[in-house]
Design a protein around this motif. Structure first.
Motif, short mmCIF file in Angstrom:
data_model
loop_
_atom_site.label_atom_id
_atom_site.label_comp_id
_atom_site.label_asym_id
_atom_site.label_seq_id
_atom_site.Cartn_x
_atom_site.Cartn_y
_atom_site.Cartn_z
N GLN A 45 -40.37 -12.25 -48.26
CA GLN A 45 -39.21 -11.54 -48.82
C GLN A 45 -39.32 -11.44 -50.34
OE1 GLN A 45 -36.23 -10.65 -46.88
NE2 GLN A 45 -35.54 -9.55 -48.70
N ASN A 46 -39.84 -12.48 -50.97
CA ASN A 46 -39.94 -12.51 -52.43
C ASN A 46 -41.16 -11.79 -52.98
OD1 ASN A 46 -37.61 -14.01 -52.55
ND2 ASN A 46 -38.65 -15.98 -52.66
N GLY A 47 -41.94 -11.16 -52.10
CA GLY A 47 -43.07 -10.36 -52.59
C GLY A 47 -44.43 -10.87 -52.19
N GLY A 48 -44.49 -11.98 -51.46
CA GLY A 48 -45.78 -12.50 -51.04
C GLY A 48 -46.33 -11.73 -49.85
N THR A 49 -47.64 -11.90 -49.65
CA THR A 49 -48.29 -11.31 -48.48
C THR A 49 -48.69 -12.43 -47.53
OG1 THR A 49 -49.14 -9.38 -49.68
CG2 THR A 49 -50.29 -10.00 -47.66
N PHE A 50 -48.27 -12.31 -46.29
CA PHE A 50 -48.55 -13.31 -45.26
C PHE A 50 -49.45 -12.70 -44.20
CE2 PHE A 50 -47.22 -15.17 -41.08
CZ PHE A 50 -47.82 -16.41 -41.26
N VAL A 51 -50.47 -13.47 -43.80
CA VAL A 51 -51.41 -13.01 -42.78
C VAL A 51 -51.52 -14.08 -41.70
CG1 VAL A 51 -53.78 -12.30 -42.27
CG2 VAL A 51 -52.75 -11.71 -44.49
N THR A 52 -51.38 -13.66 -40.44
CA THR A 52 -51.65 -14.57 -39.34
C THR A 52 -52.39 -13.82 -38.25
OG1 THR A 52 -50.72 -16.32 -37.95
CG2 THR A 52 -49.47 -14.26 -38.10
N THR A 53 -52.72 -14.54 -37.18
CA THR A 53 -53.63 -13.98 -36.17
C THR A 53 -53.11 -14.19 -34.76
OG1 THR A 53 -54.93 -15.99 -35.74
CG2 THR A 53 -55.53 -14.70 -37.71
N PHE A 54 -53.92 -13.74 -33.83
CA PHE A 54 -53.69 -13.98 -32.41
C PHE A 54 -53.34 -15.45 -32.14
CE2 PHE A 54 -58.11 -14.54 -33.49
CZ PHE A 54 -58.46 -15.72 -32.88
N PHE A 55 -52.67 -15.67 -31.01
CA PHE A 55 -52.28 -17.01 -30.54
C PHE A 55 -51.45 -17.75 -31.60
CE2 PHE A 55 -53.42 -21.12 -28.24
CZ PHE A 55 -52.79 -20.74 -27.07
N SER A 56 -50.51 -17.04 -32.19
CA SER A 56 -49.62 -17.63 -33.19
C SER A 56 -48.17 -17.51 -32.73
CB SER A 56 -49.79 -16.94 -34.55
OG SER A 56 -51.04 -17.24 -35.13
N GLY A 57 -47.36 -18.47 -33.20
CA GLY A 57 -45.94 -18.45 -32.88
C GLY A 57 -45.64 -18.73 -31.42
N ILE A 58 -46.49 -19.51 -30.76
CA ILE A 58 -46.36 -19.71 -29.32
C ILE A 58 -45.42 -20.87 -28.98
CG2 ILE A 58 -47.60 -20.04 -27.15
CD1 ILE A 58 -48.37 -17.49 -28.62
N VAL A 59 -45.55 -22.00 -29.70
CA VAL A 59 -44.79 -23.20 -29.34
C VAL A 59 -44.11 -23.80 -30.57
CG1 VAL A 59 -46.39 -23.73 -27.45
CG2 VAL A 59 -46.73 -24.80 -29.70
N GLY A 60 -43.16 -24.72 -30.28
CA GLY A 60 -42.55 -25.54 -31.32
C GLY A 60 -43.29 -26.86 -31.45
N GLU A 61 -42.71 -27.81 -32.19
CA GLU A 61 -43.44 -29.02 -32.54
C GLU A 61 -43.68 -29.97 -31.37
OE1 GLU A 61 -41.55 -31.49 -35.40
OE2 GLU A 61 -39.57 -31.35 -34.47
N THR A 62 -42.99 -29.77 -30.22
CA THR A 62 -43.27 -30.61 -29.05
C THR A 62 -44.15 -29.90 -28.03
OG1 THR A 62 -41.30 -29.90 -27.84
CG2 THR A 62 -41.06 -31.79 -29.34
N ASP A 63 -44.71 -28.76 -28.41
CA ASP A 63 -45.60 -27.96 -27.57
C ASP A 63 -44.86 -27.27 -26.43
OD1 ASP A 63 -48.44 -27.20 -27.51
OD2 ASP A 63 -48.41 -27.98 -25.48
N LEU A 64 -43.56 -27.10 -26.56
CA LEU A 64 -42.80 -26.27 -25.63
C LEU A 64 -42.85 -24.82 -26.11
CD1 LEU A 64 -39.59 -28.34 -24.80
CD2 LEU A 64 -41.61 -27.98 -23.36
N VAL A 65 -43.06 -23.90 -25.18
CA VAL A 65 -43.16 -22.48 -25.52
C VAL A 65 -41.83 -21.98 -26.08
CG1 VAL A 65 -43.42 -20.18 -24.54
CG2 VAL A 65 -44.99 -22.00 -23.86
N ALA A 66 -41.90 -21.19 -27.13
CA ALA A 66 -40.73 -20.53 -27.69
C ALA A 66 -40.40 -19.33 -26.81
CB ALA A 66 -41.01 -20.09 -29.13
N LEU A 67 -39.39 -19.48 -25.98
CA LEU A 67 -39.06 -18.44 -25.02
C LEU A 67 -38.43 -17.23 -25.71
CD1 LEU A 67 -37.59 -20.71 -22.19
CD2 LEU A 67 -39.95 -19.87 -22.46
N GLY A 68 -38.51 -16.09 -25.02
CA GLY A 68 -37.93 -14.87 -25.58
C GLY A 68 -38.97 -13.92 -26.12
N GLY A 69 -40.24 -14.26 -25.96
CA GLY A 69 -41.31 -13.35 -26.40
C GLY A 69 -42.14 -13.91 -27.53
N TYR A 70 -43.45 -13.76 -27.39
CA TYR A 70 -44.35 -14.15 -28.49
C TYR A 70 -44.27 -13.10 -29.60
CZ TYR A 70 -46.55 -16.34 -24.34
OH TYR A 70 -46.79 -17.01 -23.17
N PRO A 71 -44.47 -13.43 -30.83
CA PRO A 71 -44.80 -14.74 -31.40
C PRO A 71 -43.59 -15.56 -31.84
CG PRO A 71 -45.11 -13.05 -33.07
CD PRO A 71 -44.62 -12.34 -31.84
#
Length: 678
Positions: free
Chosen positions: A477-503
């Protein structure tokens, strides 16, 4: 600066004179003078000598050693000797011995064979640390305290199982919370009493190195094991600090060492030190990445290169000699990436046991007429010339790569989608794209402040911890550029899937929705087809391993797949978010694609290399008080010329004039000084 007692880069290494007679020690002192050695790490594995039984201690030999070194102008990095417990302790108190993953109780032998949750080990290791601190608290030779040595390994004994339950109670507080976190309703694993929980091992939930039925449980064991050893370190640390409050305390880390979360460890260390042992075929970019990780875990502070070999190692499959010049070259590479010491294992070769063929400053022949000694002495002389010039200079980076041990553990404990996915390999791919262009990179943790960076890259950000998505949104939001890749945003810190759609929590930031992920066989490839050129990035590129099948939710499509049933679907997207951009790379692209994309993004952000150099010539920069120090490191087997153009420089190691270009000898190193403004 590590110590005001010696305002220069410390030069020395591990020394084990307890393996030798007094005459040999006196010969060593003379050779140390010739080599410019000014610090020795001692007492690393001397617990059995220091404490022959439960009640007696004998430090007189150590008194004589430290005194004799100091009288010869050599300072001491004093280890606590707790890296290998004595045989009498194992015999009398078998709880100090580890139990392996198959449930077998170890016997005395080897090293790192101490259970980190053994009450006996914790008692006696803390006691000897206290006694050493009391004895040497006022000794002028001591500049650094070194707790244990290269912590690692794991244990599955009853003490560890009980301690694991205590750790879990602190983390989750209730069994309901734990059952939810581990998804224990799967396969009927619900726990109704804490004592029902057993360690995940080859006797319960795991098989092999990374295979597990319950990723959440195994992930927590990795965290617990790292924390258990950290507690052992902390007990010795506190014992020393109680007596020597001003003590500078460290322990030697090992770069990309999977079992320990070094970001957590760094918070309890006064200075980072680490042991660098690349093989002859290790990519120099990977070594540079490891240095940058060790700098990054302590917020960019200079670190100690605690160990490297002067030439040959003994524990790799093929223990090649370092070619002439390489020891000096790799030493200066460490300094270029943030080291304020150059130290070796070892100063004299052992005569027997498993390290007798590990290289040393003083070889088995016992004199100075060896190639290794001559190279060592030449480097020692150069460090005397440099003095304090480089000390406490810093590295300024506009690019950061996120690295997270929890993410590493979780990805490689996953039961899918492919065994080919290796987290560190992905980190290295993106790092190398900048390394090859001499763009400096910080390797930072998910808790780090990102505000100083223009570009943040998080390859395979499988686990998104609480608050991280908000931090990345704010950065972008402040002007930075963020880059990520495949298989990202899948789980939270206990390895439970973040439901509602990847990522998951990254969905809004990236402006995409991933419906499926295809895992390709090693023989299968797909194509990234560019829709419009991005700088030099144009045409088709190979991709494979994993392919995300995604839909856009506001993101711009910049490339699509060229093959299979998802031909035409997006593979590269860019989403405008506030003043910044968020990029998503949906497959594992070939090196040319990653290089071209990273160059385009960096150029767009105005992120410039230190210098343009020929292939194989690394350029790094440290800065201090308006002055920049440019390291030119030629990793090639032939000389190379670097164009300096109108940059006005001074060669710190050679008084000859530096013009508009400079030739770097084969496997040579040059350090230039010039004025600097960020």
């Amino acid at each position: 600066m590590i110590s005001s007692k010696l305002p220069k880069i410390f030069y020395g290494g591990d020394y084990n004179p307890e393996q030798w007679d007094q005459q040999t020690h006196q010969e060593d002192l003379q050779l140390f003078k010739q080599a410019g050695i000014d610090i020795a790490t001692v007492n690393v594995f001397s617990w059995a000598r220091n404490q022959p039984d439960e009640v007696h201690y004998q430090f007189e030999w150590l008194d004589q050693l430290i005194d004799s070194l100091y009288e010869s102008g050599i300072y001491t990095c004093l280890a606590t000797s707790t890296a290998a417990h004595p045989a009498w302790m194992a015999k009398k108190y078998p709880d100090v011995l580890r139990t392996d993953k198959d449930g077998r109780k170890r016997k005395f032998g080897g090293r790192h064979n101490s259970c980190p949750n053994s009450p006996t080990y914790r008692k006696y290791s803390t006691e000897i640390a206290s006694r050493l601190a009391e004895r040497y608290k006022d000794h002028p030779a001591i500049v650094v305290w070194h707790v244990s040595n290269e912590y690692g390994g794991d244990c599955y004994c009853d003490n560890c199982e009980r301690a694991f339950r205590v750790w879990l109670k602190k983390r989750y507080e209730t069994l309901d919370a734990l059952n939810t976190a581990w998804n224990t309703s799967f396969w009927g694993h619900t726990f109704y009493d804490w004592d029902e929980i057993v360690l995940p091992s080859n006797l319960s939930e795991e098989w092999g190195d990374d295979n597990t039925n319950f990723q959440g449980m195994s992930l927590d064991y990795s965290r617990f094991n790292s924390d258990s050893m950290l507690e052992c370190y902390q007990l010795e640390y506190d014992a020393i600090k109680t007596i020597v409050p001003e003590a500078l305390i460290t322990t030697n880390l090992m770069g990309f060492f999977k079992p320990l979360d070094y970001f957590k460890w760094a918070k309890q260390m006064d200075i980072i030190s680490w042991d660098n042992y690349p093989g002859l075929d290790t990519p120099v970019s990977y070594t540079a990445l490891a240095h940058d990780l060790m700098r990054g875990i302590k917020n960019g502070d200079p670190f100690m290169l605690m160990e490297q070999t002067p030439s040959q190692q003994n524990w790799q499959a093929y223990n090649s000699l370092k070619r002439p010049g390489v020891m000096r070259l790799w030493s200066y590479q460490a300094v270029a990436h943030g080291a304020d010491t150059i130290m070796f294992f070892q100063l004299r070769r052992s005569a027997g046991a498993c390290e007798k063929f590990h290289g040393a400053v003083i070889e088995h022949v016992g004199h100075s007429n060896t190639r290794v000694f001559r190279e060592t002495a030449a480097l020692g002389s150069e460090l005397q010339t440099l003095g304090d010039t480089l000390l406490d200079s810093r590295i300024e980076s506009k690019v950061a790569i996120l690295f997270d041990w929890d993410n590493w553990w979780a990805i490689e404990k996953s039961s899918g989608p492919t065994i080919a996915l290796k987290y560190v390999d992905q980190i290295h791919k993106y790092y190398k794209a900048f390394y090859d262009r001499n763009v400096q990179v910080d390797v930072v943790g998910v808790d780090s402040d990102l505000s100083a960076y223009e570009l943040v890259i998080a390859p395979v950000l499988y686990m998104v911890k609480p608050g991280l998505a908000d931090k990345l949104e704010q950065f972008t939001q402040n002007g930075g550029t963020f880059v990520t890749t495949f298989f990202s945003g899948i789980v939270g810190e206990t390895d439970l899937v973040a439901l509602g759609g990847y990522p998951g929590e990254l969905r809004k930031l990236l402006g995409i929705w991933v419906e499926e992920t295809d895992a390709l066989l090693p023989t299968m490839r797909n194509q990234i087809v560019m829709d419009t050129p991005l700088g030099d990035l144009n045409g088709d590129y190979e991709c494979g391993m994993l392919c995300d099948l995604l839909h856009t939710e506001g993101a711009e499509v910049l490339a699509h797949y060229g093959d299979d049933f998802y031909k035409g679907m997006p593979v590269l997207t860019r989403n405008t978010y506030g003043k910044g951009e968020a990029w998503y790379i949906a497959s594992d692209g070939e090196e040319a694609f990653i290089d071209g994309l990273m160059k385009f993004i960096a150029d767009h952000k105005g992120i410039q290399p230190v210098l343009d150099t020929p292939a194989g010539v690394e350029a790094g920069r440290r800065v201090k008080n308006g002055e920049q120090f440019i390291f030119l490191l030629n990793h090639n087997a032939e000389a190379a010329t670097v164009e300096l153009h109108d940059l006005q420089t001074t060669n710190l190691l050679d008084p000859h004039h530096t013009g508009s270009s400079i030739e770097i000898p084969a496997r040579g190193s040059v350090i230039l000084s010039a004025s600097y403004s960020s």
